[in-house]
Design an enzyme around this catalytic site. Sequence first.
Site, PDB file in Angstrom:
ATOM      1  N   ASN A   1      35.847 -72.389 -36.339  1.00 51.99           N
ATOM      2  CA  ASN A   1      35.003 -73.074 -37.328  1.00 51.99           C
ATOM      3  C   ASN A   1      35.472 -72.619 -38.708  1.00 51.99           C
ATOM      4  OD1 ASN A   1      33.052 -74.259 -38.859  1.00 51.99           O
ATOM      5  ND2 ASN A   1      31.362 -72.942 -38.177  1.00 51.99           N
TER       6      ASN A   1
ATOM      7  N   LYS B   1      34.616 -73.814 -41.442  1.00 50.25           N
ATOM      8  CA  LYS B   1      33.563 -74.042 -42.437  1.00 50.25           C
ATOM      9  C   LYS B   1      34.172 -74.708 -43.684  1.00 50.25           C
ATOM     10  CE  LYS B   1      31.300 -70.011 -40.571  1.00 50.25           C
ATOM     11  NZ  LYS B   1      30.183 -69.104 -40.638  1.00 50.25           N
TER      12      LYS B   1
ATOM     13  N   HIS C   1      24.947 -76.244 -36.183  1.00 48.16           N
ATOM     14  CA  HIS C   1      25.306 -74.880 -36.606  1.00 48.16           C
ATOM     15  C   HIS C   1      24.150 -74.306 -37.430  1.00 48.16           C
ATOM     16  CE1 HIS C   1      27.366 -71.586 -38.625  1.00 48.16           C
ATOM     17  NE2 HIS C   1      28.247 -71.643 -37.644  1.00 48.16           N
TER      18      HIS C   1
ATOM     19  N   GLU D   1      24.050 -72.766 -40.087  1.00 44.72           N
ATOM     20  CA  GLU D   1      24.139 -73.027 -41.526  1.00 44.72           C
ATOM     21  C   GLU D   1      23.622 -74.429 -41.854  1.00 44.72           C
ATOM     22  OE1 GLU D   1      28.272 -71.981 -41.869  1.00 44.72           O
ATOM     23  OE2 GLU D   1      27.746 -69.910 -41.412  1.00 44.72           O
TER      24      GLU D   1
ATOM     25  N   GLU E   1      24.733 -68.588 -30.705  1.00 42.45           N
ATOM     26  CA  GLU E   1      25.147 -67.845 -31.894  1.00 42.45           C
ATOM     27  C   GLU E   1      23.943 -67.139 -32.505  1.00 42.45           C
ATOM     28  OE1 GLU E   1      28.932 -69.474 -33.703  1.00 42.45           O
ATOM     29  OE2 GLU E   1      27.364 -70.740 -34.498  1.00 42.45           O
TER      30      GLU E   1
ATOM     31  N   GLY F   1      28.966 -64.018 -39.428  1.00 42.85           N
ATOM     32  CA  GLY F   1      29.534 -63.637 -40.716  1.00 42.85           C
ATOM     33  C   GLY F   1      29.078 -62.281 -41.210  1.00 42.85           C
TER      34      GLY F   1
ATOM     35  N   SER G   1      30.652 -63.097 -35.236  1.00 41.29           N
ATOM     36  CA  SER G   1      31.606 -62.024 -35.483  1.00 41.29           C
ATOM     37  C   SER G   1      32.505 -61.723 -34.284  1.00 41.29           C
ATOM     38  CB  SER G   1      30.872 -60.768 -35.969  1.00 41.29           C
ATOM     39  OG  SER G   1      30.193 -61.041 -37.184  1.00 41.29           O
TER      40      SER G   1
HETATM   41  C1  PEP Z   1      30.431 -69.324 -36.947  1.00 33.91           C
HETATM   42  O1  PEP Z   1      30.803 -69.825 -37.981  1.00 33.91           O
HETATM   43  O2  PEP Z   1      29.916 -70.039 -36.074  1.00 33.91           O
HETATM   44  C2  PEP Z   1      30.611 -67.889 -36.747  1.00 33.91           C
HETATM   45  C3  PEP Z   1      30.240 -67.376 -35.615  1.00 33.91           C
HETATM   46  O3  PEP Z   1      31.138 -67.182 -37.788  1.00 33.91           O
HETATM   47  P1  PEP Z   1      31.720 -65.671 -37.714  1.00 33.91           P
HETATM   48  O4  PEP Z   1      32.691 -65.654 -36.554  1.00 33.91           O
HETATM   49  O5  PEP Z   1      32.400 -65.465 -39.019  1.00 33.91           O
HETATM   50  O6  PEP Z   1      30.567 -64.762 -37.466  1.00 33.91           O
END
Ligand code: PEP
Length: 253
Positions: free
Chosen positions: A9, A11, A97, A99, A169, A175, A215
């Site tokens: 992803n 983003k 997601h 976000e 998630e 992040g 992460s």
């Molecule tokens: C994500 O964007 O879905 C995500 C899990 O980001 P990160 O791996 O940076 O935590």
Amino acid sequence: MRKQIAAANWKMNLTWAQGKKLLQDILAAGISLKDNQHAIFGVPSPYLTLADVVVREKSNYAVSAQNCYDKKSGAYTGEIAAEMLQSVGIKYCIVGHSERREYFNESNQMLAEKLNRCLENGITPIFCCGEPLPVREAGAQNSHVELQLKESLFHLSADQLKSIVIAYEPIWAIGTGKTASTEQAQEMHACVRAVLAEKYSASVADEISILYGGSVKANNAKELFSCPDVDGGLVGGASLVAADFITIIQSLK
Ligand code: PEP
């Protein structure tokens, strides 16, 4: 055997020159994916078809949209319909997601409609669910995720459900550099599968790929993916670094 997936992803990151180089560097590693292993790149919408041209010749590599709209078409300036994605050959779309839920107020009901739009157009949605930190601290993560699944997925037929991918998630791990432990990840993935088994059947639930996101890094992917109910990862930060994402793809079961 369930699909094992490393999904990037990006983003809202990278210029196309940077993104193209990233894709080319990853492909240059020449990783040979097994039949059930897939590498998917969730790129910003202006790059969808450009990225598709770069990866399309490689089997089991694909491009994903990061979002689509819940309406079929119409006066929704700036939005992208699932049918538009389908019309340019895109096969995957990230839906819900955290976000998008947080900054764009996407509700479980709206996400149910987005899933409908994807499925009508032969696009595999990567449906995201997961709890924020206060919910985890209150020990209410199971019921939180169960409600997300119920309100967004339970109207689907078993066959439709089998065409989606789920990404668990935990928001507190996205992040932040804080990863769920393998125990926490396995426990929640098993919980998601149990919720699906209860509504559909154990055999239907057993076919659904459930990715872990939060992460995932080159140094923890193997351990996370080794959990019996973890079928790969949805990866943000580490998907922007070729060497790291190569290692993450190589960590698939
Ligand atoms: C994500 O964007 O879905 C995500 C899990 O980001 P990160 O791996 O940076 O935590």
